[in-house]
Motif scaffolding. Structure first.
Motif, PDB file in Angstrom:
ATOM      1  N   ASP A  82     -12.773 -42.270 -11.977  1.00 46.26           N
ATOM      2  CA  ASP A  82     -12.912 -41.779 -10.610  1.00 46.26           C
ATOM      3  C   ASP A  82     -11.963 -42.546  -9.712  1.00 46.26           C
ATOM      4  O   ASP A  82     -11.832 -43.755  -9.811  1.00 46.26           O
ATOM      5  CB  ASP A  82     -14.360 -41.949 -10.151  1.00 46.26           C
ATOM      6  N   TRP A 148     -23.149 -34.311  -7.767  1.00 46.55           N
ATOM      7  CA  TRP A 148     -21.824 -34.093  -7.190  1.00 46.55           C
ATOM      8  C   TRP A 148     -21.397 -32.638  -7.336  1.00 46.55           C
ATOM      9  O   TRP A 148     -20.768 -32.081  -6.437  1.00 46.55           O
ATOM     10  CB  TRP A 148     -20.818 -35.027  -7.833  1.00 46.55           C
ATOM     11  N   GLN A 149     -21.715 -32.012  -8.432  1.00 44.30           N
ATOM     12  CA  GLN A 149     -21.396 -30.599  -8.607  1.00 44.30           C
ATOM     13  C   GLN A 149     -22.156 -29.742  -7.590  1.00 44.30           C
ATOM     14  O   GLN A 149     -21.603 -28.805  -7.009  1.00 44.30           O
ATOM     15  CB  GLN A 149     -21.738 -30.145 -10.035  1.00 44.30           C
ATOM     16  N   SER A 152     -21.049 -29.041  -3.915  1.00 39.71           N
ATOM     17  CA  SER A 152     -20.096 -27.962  -3.631  1.00 39.71           C
ATOM     18  C   SER A 152     -20.715 -26.585  -3.843  1.00 39.71           C
ATOM     19  O   SER A 152     -20.004 -25.590  -3.938  1.00 39.71           O
ATOM     20  CB  SER A 152     -18.850 -28.103  -4.521  1.00 39.71           C
ATOM     21  N   ASP A 153     -22.023 -26.525  -3.897  1.00 43.92           N
ATOM     22  CA  ASP A 153     -22.733 -25.259  -4.094  1.00 43.92           C
ATOM     23  C   ASP A 153     -23.316 -24.798  -2.758  1.00 43.92           C
ATOM     24  O   ASP A 153     -24.282 -25.380  -2.258  1.00 43.92           O
ATOM     25  CB  ASP A 153     -23.851 -25.439  -5.120  1.00 43.92           C
ATOM     26  N   ARG A 436     -12.974 -31.137   2.350  1.00 43.70           N
ATOM     27  CA  ARG A 436     -12.560 -31.874   1.162  1.00 43.70           C
ATOM     28  C   ARG A 436     -11.438 -31.113   0.461  1.00 43.70           C
ATOM     29  O   ARG A 436     -11.057 -30.015   0.869  1.00 43.70           O
ATOM     30  CB  ARG A 436     -13.745 -32.036   0.215  1.00 43.70           C
ATOM     31  N   GLU A 437     -10.927 -31.698  -0.597  1.00 42.45           N
ATOM     32  CA  GLU A 437      -9.812 -31.082  -1.314  1.00 42.45           C
ATOM     33  C   GLU A 437     -10.182 -29.720  -1.888  1.00 42.45           C
ATOM     34  O   GLU A 437      -9.328 -28.841  -2.032  1.00 42.45           O
ATOM     35  CB  GLU A 437      -9.335 -32.013  -2.439  1.00 42.45           C
ATOM     36  N   ASN A 438     -11.453 -29.514  -2.209  1.00 48.37           N
ATOM     37  CA  ASN A 438     -11.869 -28.232  -2.781  1.00 48.37           C
ATOM     38  C   ASN A 438     -12.153 -27.185  -1.715  1.00 48.37           C
ATOM     39  O   ASN A 438     -12.589 -26.072  -2.033  1.00 48.37           O
ATOM     40  CB  ASN A 438     -13.097 -28.411  -3.680  1.00 48.37           C
ATOM     41  N   GLY A 439     -11.925 -27.540  -0.456  1.00 51.35           N
ATOM     42  CA  GLY A 439     -12.121 -26.588   0.631  1.00 51.35           C
ATOM     43  C   GLY A 439     -13.504 -26.610   1.242  1.00 51.35           C
ATOM     44  O   GLY A 439     -13.717 -26.013   2.307  1.00 51.35           O
ATOM     45  N   PHE A 440     -14.462 -27.264   0.602  1.00 52.48           N
ATOM     46  CA  PHE A 440     -15.822 -27.340   1.130  1.00 52.48           C
ATOM     47  C   PHE A 440     -15.993 -28.607   1.964  1.00 52.48           C
ATOM     48  O   PHE A 440     -15.286 -29.596   1.775  1.00 52.48           O
ATOM     49  CB  PHE A 440     -16.848 -27.347  -0.008  1.00 52.48           C
TER      50      PHE A 440
END
Length: 783
Positions: A82, A148-149, A152-153, A436-440
Motif C-alpha cells: 500500500d 475499503w472495497q 466505493s459502493d 479520490r482517484e477512482n472518482g468517488f
C-alpha cells in the motif's frame, strides 16, 4: 509504595488503557513499559527484559528485537503493498507491536511475578493482537479489504457520489430552517399539554423557542444528563424544546439518544448504560474481542480503515483510539450482536428530526488557534526563534474557534462557513470537494471518530493540566518556588498540547479572500483542522445557541461540570454575547462572587467590548482566571470563619435569570439582568430578553450515598459505573430537577404569555394602522 499505588482498581484501569494502546497506536517497538518485580526478588527475567536485583525492583521491556516480525516477508507488510503513508506507518508500527508482545515468553516468567503483575487477560494479549492483525490485513478477502472495497459502493455509502460545496454565509442552512418550521408544529401541541392550555388557544407565533443543553464531564455528564433529560421528558418539557446542545459527555448523550441503542427514549438509555458501563472502556479482553469478532469488528473498524486509507496525510493518534474504545462500549448493545450501521453516521440522525418529531442536536468541538507564525518578523522566520514581544503578541492572538455539528451541517461561526455533514472527512479545495482517484468521494467520517473528538479533554494545554494540580503544589511548602517558576512560564504552557488533537480535512483551503477578514491566515494553509473537546473553552455549549437565526427564548442548562463554581461557565458567556452583539443575554448571571462590586461589574463590561474575536477570547480567558482566584479566596474566607454577604447567597437547585434587549454599555446606567425569586414569575413579563434556567448538579439530602464533590466514582476520569452507581446518579439528577420543576414551568408559561401579549399589542397597532390608511383613501363618510 509504588506497588500499592499501581494495584488500586483505578490505577489498574489506567494500566489497561496503556496496554491496549500498544496494539492500537503502534507502540511497543519504540516504548518501554514499566512493571513491578515481586518482593522476594526471585523469578527469572524472560528474553528482552532487564531486571534490577534490588527489592521492589522495576522490570523494563526492552526495545523490540532487531529482526523483522514473521508477518513481514521480502519487505512487504502483511497489510499489503500500500502506498498510503498513514496506512504504511500504522501497519509497520502495528506489526512491530504485535511482534513485541508475541515474542514475550510468558511461561518463563516466575509464577509469583505473573500472578502479581499480569492478570489472566493480559496473558491472552498475543492471541488477540495476532487476530487483530489478520482482521486488518489488506489481502483480498480480509476485513480491511472488504471495508475499503465497500467505501466505493454507492449502495452502501450513497454520499460518495454526491458533490459538496462550502456554504459561505451567516444564515442557517435551508435544512435547518425547514426543520424549525416542522418542529414548531410538534412543539405547539406539546406546549399546550405542558401548560394545560387548549390547543386552539395557542398561536404558533407565541410558542417560545426552547433549547436544552448539557455540560461536559465525561461519564458523569452522560449519566447525570440522561437522568435530567429523562425527568424533563416525563414532565413534558423535553417535547417543548427545539434544540439540544452538548459538550463532551453530553455530546455522547445526544449521539446515543439518536441511535438504535436508545431509540429516542431516555429511560431506555439509562438501562443501556447500566448494562454497558460496568466494564472499563479500555479493558483489553472486552475491547479486543469486539474489535476481532463479527459483526462488531466491521462496525467499529470501518471508519478507522477509511480514514487511514482514504486520507494519506492523516494521523492516527490517541483520540482516534479513544473514539474506537468509546464506541465499543457505548454504541454496542448488550449481546454485542444487534449493531446498526446507521448509527455510524451523524447525518443519518436526520431520520429522527426531519419531520420535527425530535429536537435538533448540536454537537461541539473547538480548534485552538495559536498563530505564532503569522506575527513573526522576517528575521525571526530566518532565525527560527521568536522574540518575547512576538510571543506576547501570539498569546494575545490565540483563541478557541468553535465548530458545531448537526445532522445537517458542520459549521464555524467565526469562519461564516460550513459543509454538509455527510461530506465530513473528504478533502476540499477552493470551496469544492476533491474526489479520490477512482472518482468517488470518501464516505462520511464515522461517529466513533467524532465521539473521541467530542470527549478529548485530555488534549488540554499544559496550562490546563497544571491548574488541576496547582492547589496541591501550593500546599507543599518546598514546592512554592516551583509554582512561581511554572506560573512565570504560563505564556508558553497555554500553547502546548502534550497530546495532539484529532484532525479532519480542512474545508477552508483556497478560500482566502472569501471568508471574514478576522479569519487567521493559517486556516487557509493547514491541510487539516485539529479539533478537541469544547470544554477547553466553555464547558456549557451556550455559544451555538446564541447563533442568529435560532432565536432562542429560553435556555435550560444542566451543569454537571466538576468545577461548577470556580470556572463559573455561565458567566464566561458574557464576553461572547457582548462581542457578538447578542441582545437579550442576561449579563452578570452565574455563581455570585462575594467580593464583586458594581465598579468591578462595569469594568468587566468594558473588557467584554472587544474589537475582534481574538481580543474577546483573550479577555474572557483573563476574566475566567480572575473568577477562579476570586472563588479560591472566597472559599478560604469561609474556611477562616469570615461572614459573607446575605445578598450574595449561593445558587440553589434551580435559578432563573432574564435579560433585556435594551442596548448595553459600560456606563453606570447599563441595564442588568434579573435573578428571579422562585415565586416571582410575573417579573418575566417586563424584561424581553433570553431566560436562562440553570440546574447545577448539586448534592441533595433526599438522595443519600452520592455527592458530586466527594464521591470518587464521579470523577471525570472514571470510566466504570456499576448499575447501582448509575441508579444513584440518575436519582440525584431527578431529585434536583424535581426541586425546580414548577419554577421551570412558571418561567415557560410567563415567556409564552410575554410573547402572546407582544403579538396582541402588535396586531392591534397593525389593525389601527390599516384602518387609518383606509380612512385616508376613502375619507370620512360621516363628516
Amino acid at each position: 509504595m509504588i506497588r500499592r499505588i499501581l494495584t488500586t482498581p483505578r490505577r489498574r484501569s489506567r494500566c489497561s488503557l496503556i496496554l491496549l494502546s500498544f496494539p492500537l497506536l503502534g507502540y511497543g517497538a519504540h516504548q518501554r513499559q514499566t512493571i513491578i518485580y515481586n518482593d522476594s526478588g526471585k523469578g527469572k527475567a524472560p528474553p528482552g527484559w532487564e531486571a534490577d536485583k534490588s527489592k521492589d525492583a522495576i522490570l523494563k521491556l526492552s526495545d523490540a528485537p532487531e529482526s523483522e516480525p514473521e508477518s513481514v516477508e521480502n519487505g512487504r507488510s502483511w497489510f499489503g503493498d500500500d502506498n498510503s503513508p498513514a496506512w504504511a506507518m500504522f501497519s509497520s508500527s502495528f506489526a512491530s507491536a504485535g511482534a513485541s508482545i508475541s515474542s514475550i515468553e510468558w511461561s518463563n516468567i516466575g509464577d509469583n511475578i505473573t500472578d502479581f503483575i499480569m492478570p489472566d487477560w493480559a496473558k491472552a494479549l498475543p492471541g488477540f493482537v495476532k487476530k487483530l492483525q489478520l482482521e486488518l490485513e489488506m489481502a483480498p478477502g480480509s476485513l480491511a479489504d472488504e471495508i475499503w472495497q465497500e467505501s466505493s459502493d454507492p449502495y452502501i455509502n450513497p454520499e460518495i457520489i454526491r458533490s459538496a460545496r462550502v456554504r459561505i454565509g451567516k444564515e442557517l442552512c435551508k435544512e435547518e430552517q425547514n426543520f424549525q418550521d416542522r418542529r414548531k408544529e410538534f412543539v405547539t401541541l406539546a406546549l399546550a399539554r405542558y401548560l394545560g392550555i387548549s390547543e386552539g388557544e395557542i398561536d404558533p407565533e407565541d410558542v417560545p423557542t426552547i433549547a436544552m443543553c448539557g455540560s461536559g464531564g465525561g461519564l458523569r455528564a452522560l449519566v447525570a444528563g440522561t437522568g435530567s433529560y429523562l425527568s424533563a421528558q416525563e414532565a413534558g418539557l423535553f417535547d417543548c424544546i427545539t434544540y439540544t446542545a452538548g459538550v463532551s459527555g453530553s455530546c455522547w448523550l445526544q449521539a446515543l439518544f439518536h441511535s438504535s441503542v436508545a431509540g429516542q427514549n431516555h429511560q431506555k438509555l439509562v438501562e443501556h448504560l447500566k448494562r454497558r458501563l460496568g466494564v472499563h472502556i479500555a479493558f483489553p479482553p472486552a475491547a479486543l474481542n469486539l474489535l476481532t469478532s463479527a459483526p462488531t469488528n466491521k462496525f467499529l473498524l470501518s471508519g478507522f480503515v477509511e480514514k487511514l486509507k482514504g486520507d494519506p496525510d492523516a494521523d492516527f493518534g490517541v483520540v482516534d483510539a479513544y473514539g474506537l474504545l468509546l464506541a465499543a462500549r457505548l454504541l454496542v448493545p448488550r449481546g454485542e450482536l444487534g449493531v446498526d450501521a446507521r448509527d455510524l453516521k451523524l447525518s443519518n440522525q436526520r431520520a429522527f428530526v426531519d419531520d420535527g418529531a425530535n429536537p435538533l442536536p448540536i454537537y461541539t468541538a473547538v480548534r485552538h488557534e495559536i498563530p505564532l507564525d503569522e506575527v513573526k518578523t522576517i528575521k525571526e522566520e530566518i532565525d527560527g526563534a521568536a522574540s518575547p514581544e512576538t510571543k506576547e503578541l501570539a498569546k494575545q492572538e490565540s483563541w478557541f474557534q468553535w465548530f458545531e455539528f448537526t445532522p445537517y451541517e458542520f459549521w464555524c461561526e467565526e469562519l461564516d462557513a460550513g459543509i454538509p455533514t455527510w461530506s465530513l472527512g473528504r478533502k476540499f479545495q477552493d470551496g469544492t470537494d476533491v474526489p479520490r482517484e477512482n472518482g468517488f468521494m470518501l464516505p462520511e467520517l464515522r461517529v466513533p471518530q467524532l465521539l473521541g473528538i467530542f470527549g478529548s479533554a485530555f488534549c488540554a494545554t499544559l496550562s490546563h493540566y497544571y491548574k488541576e494540580i496547582r492547589p496541591i503544589v501550593q500546599g507543599i511548602a518546598m514546592l512554592n518556588g516551583v509554582d512561581d517558576l511554572i506560573e512565570e512560564r504560563n505564556d508558553d504552557l497555554i500553547k502546548v498540547h502534550p497530546i495532539d488533537p484529532a484532525s479532519i480535512p480542512n474545508f477552508c483551503l483556497g478560500l482566502e479572500g472569501r471568508l471574514p477578514p478576522s479569519c487567521p491566515q493559517n486556516i487557509f494553509k493547514s491541510s487539516h483542522l485539529q479539533l478537541m473537546d469544547a470544554g477547553m473553552s466553555n464547558n456549557l455549549p451556550i455559544y451555538p445557541l446564541l447563533r442568529p437565526g435560532r432565536d432562542i427564548d429560553i435556555i435550560v442548562a444542566f451543569d454537571a461540570s466538576a468545577d461548577i463554581k470556580t470556572e463559573n461557565w455561565l458567566s464566561v458567556a458574557d464576553g461572547y454575547a457582548k462581542q457578538r452583539g447578542v441582545k437579550g443575554w442576561p449579563i452578570g448571571l452565574g455563581w455570585p462572587k462575594e467580593e464583586a462590586t458594581r465598579a468591578q461589574t462595569r469594568q468587566e463590561l468594558e473588557l467584554a467590548q472587544a474589537s475582534s474575536p481574538q481580543e474577546a477570547a483573550g479577555r474572557v480567558a483573563e476574566a475566567r482566571e480572575q473568577q477562579r482566584e476570586t472563588a479560591n479566596s472566597t472559599e478560604a474566607a469561609v474556611a477562616a470563619g469570615q461572614h459573607t454577604s446575605p445578598d450574595e447567597a449561593d445558587l440553589g437547585y434551580c435559578t432563573v435569570w432574564i435579560g433585556t434587549t435594551e442596548e448595553r454599555s459600560s456606563s453606570p446606567s447599563s441595564p442588568t439582568s434579573k435573578r428571579l425569586d422562585p415565586e416571582a414569575d410575573w417579573e418575566l413579563l417586563t424584561p424581553d430578553g433570553i431566560a436562562v434556567i440553570y440546574f447545577p448538579f448539586l448534592p441533595n439530602p433526599k438522595v443519600e450515598g452520592v455527592d458530586p464533590n466527594t464521591s470518587e466514582f464521579m470523577s471525570t476520569w472514571n470510566f466504570v459505573y456499576t448499575p447501582e452507581q448509575i441508579d444513584k446518579v440518575v436519582a440525584l439528577a431527578r431529585a434536583n430537577f424535581e426541586e425546580g420543576k414548577e419554577q421551570t414551568k412558571r418561567c415557560v408559561k410567563a415567556v409564552y404569555e410575554r410573547k402572546r401579549n407582544a403579538r396582541l399589542v402588535r396586531e392591534e397597532k397593525e389593525m389601527v394602522e390599516r384602518w387609518r390608511r383606509r380612512m385616508e383613501r376613502g375619507g370620512d363618510h360621516f363628516g
